[in-house]
Design a protein around this motif. Structure first.
Motif, PDB file in Angstrom:
ATOM      1  N   ILE A 361      -0.167  -1.507 -57.588  1.00  0.00           N
ATOM      2  CA  ILE A 361      -0.835  -1.640 -56.288  1.00  0.00           C
ATOM      3  C   ILE A 361      -1.960  -0.619 -56.156  1.00  0.00           C
ATOM      4  CG2 ILE A 361      -0.508  -1.404 -53.799  1.00  0.00           C
ATOM      5  CD1 ILE A 361       2.326  -2.518 -54.190  1.00  0.00           C
ATOM      6  N   SER A 364      -5.008  -1.509 -58.603  1.00  0.00           N
ATOM      7  CA  SER A 364      -5.880  -2.580 -58.129  1.00  0.00           C
ATOM      8  C   SER A 364      -6.634  -2.177 -56.866  1.00  0.00           C
ATOM      9  CB  SER A 364      -5.050  -3.844 -57.874  1.00  0.00           C
ATOM     10  OG  SER A 364      -3.988  -3.582 -56.972  1.00  0.00           O
ATOM     11  N   LEU A 365      -5.990  -1.445 -55.954  1.00  0.00           N
ATOM     12  CA  LEU A 365      -6.643  -1.060 -54.708  1.00  0.00           C
ATOM     13  C   LEU A 365      -7.786  -0.081 -54.957  1.00  0.00           C
ATOM     14  CD1 LEU A 365      -6.730  -1.125 -51.630  1.00  0.00           C
ATOM     15  CD2 LEU A 365      -5.021   0.700 -51.610  1.00  0.00           C
ATOM     16  N   TRP A 382     -13.396   3.894 -44.806  1.00  0.00           N
ATOM     17  CA  TRP A 382     -12.612   2.683 -44.572  1.00  0.00           C
ATOM     18  C   TRP A 382     -13.333   1.705 -43.650  1.00  0.00           C
ATOM     19  CZ3 TRP A 382      -8.811   1.219 -47.458  1.00  0.00           C
ATOM     20  CH2 TRP A 382      -8.099   2.173 -48.169  1.00  0.00           C
ATOM     21  N   ASN A 393     -11.293 -11.507 -56.154  1.00  0.00           N
ATOM     22  CA  ASN A 393     -10.394 -10.772 -55.273  1.00  0.00           C
ATOM     23  C   ASN A 393      -9.127 -11.569 -54.959  1.00  0.00           C
ATOM     24  OD1 ASN A 393     -12.229  -8.695 -55.200  1.00  0.00           O
ATOM     25  ND2 ASN A 393     -13.168  -9.340 -53.272  1.00  0.00           N
ATOM     26  N   PHE A 397      -5.375 -10.489 -56.059  1.00  0.00           N
ATOM     27  CA  PHE A 397      -4.327 -10.370 -55.046  1.00  0.00           C
ATOM     28  C   PHE A 397      -3.112 -11.224 -55.422  1.00  0.00           C
ATOM     29  CE2 PHE A 397      -2.361 -12.039 -51.160  1.00  0.00           C
ATOM     30  CZ  PHE A 397      -1.930 -10.857 -50.574  1.00  0.00           C
ATOM     31  N   CYS A 629      -9.679  -5.553 -62.841  1.00  0.00           N
ATOM     32  CA  CYS A 629     -10.077  -4.199 -62.458  1.00  0.00           C
ATOM     33  C   CYS A 629     -11.119  -3.641 -63.429  1.00  0.00           C
ATOM     34  CB  CYS A 629      -8.856  -3.287 -62.414  1.00  0.00           C
ATOM     35  SG  CYS A 629      -7.690  -3.680 -61.083  1.00  0.00           S
TER      36      CYS A 629
END
Length: 834
Positions: A361, A364-365, A382, A393, A397, A629
């Protein structure tokens, strides 16, 4: 810490059980004193209160027992002044033993002395065995506690005869055990063994000439010497050798860190490192620890190779370690440090799955955020992040979601450790013939469906990429061998489920597994010799520039190759069209992995076939996330080929996770002994090589699978990028990434450096885990759980590391072989078209 719940639960039932007469042995394990010692120490008022409670319990039980009942109150260890235990100090290895019975006349051995009688904990075993009238256990080394043998009303002579008889049985049992122990080639201490032999001869020859008291003294001396000898052999730790090896490993790892951060000349650094490591290892050559020197030379050579590629290929600077890599290495470090905790080792399967999900997680984030920063802004906040629902994307996901589900679902196939009291054993570990008949068909067809997917999914990928076109021998083998071996495995499972007693099929039940082994070995050899899975369309059938085709990708030899093959004045327009060229390097690796998957699934057993499928789905999802990625963050082909530390850490953690998914635990009781009988009936011709090999392959199948498929980490971005162009977006088009893996032909040195760096780095990640396991076994060698938890964990880690090294070396050699053959083919194409 709760001091009373367990004790109160025992007290609720103890009095009730004492009133019954349906028991011969009753055990009440009070934990409050132990918990109180750990929490407050021995001198705290809470300890005083707890001991007072235990005194009342002992008094009440002693008042209620009958004449023929023996009450024993003892602890399994002592404690230090701080409330700890596990070491070898006097306070930790000493505990009280209170014995009482209304029917026994227990007289101290040295009345009037302030020193109580001392016995060993192992002495309780033969004492209880004789008291209950059962044989003394075969491997016992304790001496019966004589003070518990005298009944009230017996004369001293009767008591002495009873003690001699008990000691004689005790000696006979220990003699038998030691003789059998020595027969199998185990080491026994020479001087003490000779002393035992003399005592044995004295007991056997002069027994009739000895008085009863002399017999008792001879028996007692024999048992004492036997225990002393075994303690000398079994509790012997060569601290110097252990410490020397660990210091050498620490020195080498420190050199890695220093060299990585060094800005000195590469050649000078490598020369100094080589001289230093040779000097350090040479110190051990002329010592009893010469084996350390050999291991040190091997480690030094691996480190030199790693540093060479690290400096030459990565040009390592502090800025190379980004936040993703830092977070990945931090999680990996946490896994390493967990080796020092027995609680961690017991629940490592739970922790590893959590670490894997967290890392994926975060990987990828952070890659998405880094892409947003490069694309939209110089500083990232943000509120400025814009999430676009493009194909890449969405696919990333979904891949993460699939990975989350597969990792969580894999817990259904974990095997329970003895210490995991909450764990419910799964029926997937039960043999087919041990299941109810109503359940057999369901599991057989579920396993068969998993096997079909394991064969069909890689085959479908190769067909889509155009690697199964034409009639090359390699293409034909890849097309049919996994299918044929899959049929053999299905037949093997069917025969396992069928009642074969008195059946003509019973003699042929071993045939399908043996055919599977033989065909797979021949297939691997053939693929090494002819690894190319491409199809060159003959010139008369060429149909111009085609990018896609219903039967797979048809990448062309693009203008860079045309310029290479023809001079500028050439008018030749016969551009060759080749199927499967964009995945020509990864296709043979995928083919080998597919063939191995069939064999590994067969050795895992039908119950764990879905577990292997879940593991493959998890690995594939990791490939997709890694590829996407990489496309998000890569600036050029070199950085695209360079696997990040995050990707390597994911693959490392996934290999550890795979060990548990395939139904294993680092305990000897969890070994799948049934794998030894796959293809064999139990008669191995006096050799245990093949059954040992099969059990080893079954145990370390995850290390084998992830070691063999390691080069795919380098190739995944190129293969997925050319298979699904929309996933890579519009990045790096100037580098002609649509050529896929064939662009490695123009960069053979970069390709070799990438795969060698990946291999050595992956091995080092595993080596660090082995080092921490060995260090924990050394530091905690006196821990209560050293032989139960830490030592088996170290053994499994060490053997798994050796398996990983072998598989990574084989996969790297195979990758270089494929690259060499592909380069030779391109040169032949150049000559033909010149």
């Amino acid at each position: 810490m709760d001091l009373h719940t367990v004790d109160n639960g025992i007290l609720q039932h103890l009095e009730e059980e004492l009133e019954k007469d349906d028991w011969n042995v009753m055990i009440s394990h009070f934990l409050g004193v132990d918990h109180c010692g750990h929490r407050y120490g021995p001198d705290h008022p809470e300890m005083t209160a707890k001991l007072a409670q235990m005194n009342n319990v002992v008094k009440n039980v002693a008042d209620r027992i009958e004449m023929d009942t023996l009450l024993l109150v003892f602890g399994d260890h002592g404690m230090t002044k701080t409330g700890d235990h596990g070491g070898d100090s006097e306070g930790e290895i000493t505990a009280a033993l209170f014995a009482y019975s209304p029917g026994l006349n227990m007289v101290p051995a040295n009345p009037g002395s302030i020193h109580p009688v001392q016995v060993s904990q192992v002495d309780i075993v033969p004492t209880l065995a004789l008291a209950l009238g059962v044989p003394i256990p075969f491997s016992n080394l304790g001496k019966v506690v004589e003070e518990l043998l005298a009944k009230k009303g017996e004369s001293p002579a009767e008591v002495l005869n009873k003690k001699v008889q008990a000691l004689a049985q005790n000696v006979q049992q220990v003699q038998k055990y030691l003789q059998e122990y020595k027969k199998v080639g185990n080491e026994l201490f020479g001087e003490l063994w000779n002393r035992l032999e003399q005592l044995n001869g004295k007991i056997n020859k002069d027994l009739n000439e000895l008085t009863t008291r002399e017999k008792k003294m001879a028996y007692t001396e024999y048992l004492n010497v036997a225990k002393m000898m075994c303690e000398t052999v079994w509790a012997k730790f060569n601290i110097a050798e252990m410490a020397s090896g660990l210091i050498l490993m620490v020195s080498v790892m420190a050199l890695i860190v220093l060299m990585v951060l060094s800005q000195a000349n590469d050649v000078l650094v490598l020369k100094r490192l080589l001289l230093l490591t040779v000097g350090v290892n040479s110190l051990f050559i002329f010592t009893p620890y010469a084996s350390i020197s050999v291991m040190g030379y091997v480690a030094s050579g691996m480190i030199v190779v790693w540093l060479y590629f690290h400096h030459r290929y990565l040009d390592c600077k502090s800025s190379d370690i980004n936040i993703t890599d830092g977070f990945s290495l931090f999680l990996t470090l946490c896994i390493y440090l967990g080796s020092f905790s027995n609680s961690y080792v017991v629940v490592e399967n739970y922790v590893i799955s959590f670490m894997l999900l967290s890392l994926i997680i975060m990987y990828s984030l952070i890659s998405f955020l880094r892409r947003q920063r490069k694309k939209n802004m110089s500083t990232l906040s943000w509120k400025n992040v814009k999430v676009s629902l493009n194909v890449r994307n969405v696919v990333c996901f979904m891949a993460v979601i699939v990975l989350l589900v597969s990792v969580r679902g894999s817990s259904s196939y974990w095997k329970c450790r003895e210490e995991q009291s909450w764990c419910v054993p799964s029926q997937v570990h039960t043999p087919m013939n041990g299941l109810p008949e109503s359940f057999r068909n369901w599991r057989y067809f579920t396993s068969l469906f998993a096997l079909v997917l394991l064969v069909w999914l890689p085959r479908r990928w190769l067909i889509m990429c155009g690697n199964l076109n034409g009639s090359r021998l390699g293409v034909l083998l890849v097309s049919y061998v996994p299918v044929i071996t899959g049929v053999f495995v299905a037949a093997h499972w069917a025969l396992q489920a069928a009642p074969l007693q008195n059946s003509p099929l019973s003699e042929h039940a071993v045939v399908p597994p043996r055919l599977t082994f033989a065909v797979t070995i021949l297939f691997v050899v053939a693929m090494y010799c002819i690894p190319l899975l491409i199809y060159e369309v003959p010139p008369k059938k060429s149909f111009g520039p085609v990018v896609n085709h219903p039967y797979g990708f048809v990448p062309q030899v693009y203008h860079k190759l045309i310029e290479k093959y023809h001079d500028g004045n050439s008018k030749n327009s016969n551009i060759p069209v080749v199927y499967g060229l964009a995945t020509a390097v990864s296709a043979p690796v995928v083919s080998i992995v597919t063939a191995l998957l069939v064999v590994l699934t067969m050795l895992a057993g039908d119950g764990l076939a879905p577990a292997v499928l879940v593991l493959v789905v998890t690995a594939t999802s990791c490939f997709v996330v890694h590829a996407l990625c990489s496309w998000m963050t890569a600036n050029n082909i070199e950085t695209l080929l360079k696997p990040s530390w995050a990707a390597l850490c994911v693959w490392f953690i996934l290999s550890v996770h795979g060990f548990y998914v395939t139904g294993h635990q680092p305990t000897f009781s969890s070994l799948h002994w049934s794998a030894a009988f796959v293809g064999f009936t139990g008669d191995w011709g006096g050799s245990n090589f093949f059954p040992t090999l099969l059990v080893g392959i079954n145990t370390f199948m995850a290390q084998i699978l992830f070691g063999i498929s390691l080069p795919l980490i380098v190739l995944a971005p190129l293969a997925i990028g050319v298979a699904f162009p929309r996933l890579r977006g519009n990045r790096l088009e100037s580098e002609e990434t649509s050529r896929g893996e064939f662009l490695l032909v123009d960069r053979p040195e970069k390709a070799k450096e990438a795969v060698l760096f990946t291999a050595v780095s992956y091995i080092l990640l595993h080596a660090a885990k082995v080092f921490c396991s060995s260090l924990s076994a050394f530091v905690l060698r006196r821990h209560l759980m050293v032989w139960k938890i830490f030592a088996p964990h170290f053994i499994f880690e060490a053997v798994g590391f050796l398996v990983t090294c072998c598989c990574v070396v084989l996969s790297t050699v195979f990758f270089l072989r494929v690259l060499k053959v592909l380069y030779a083919w391109s040169e032949q194409l150049r000559i033909k078209n010149t």
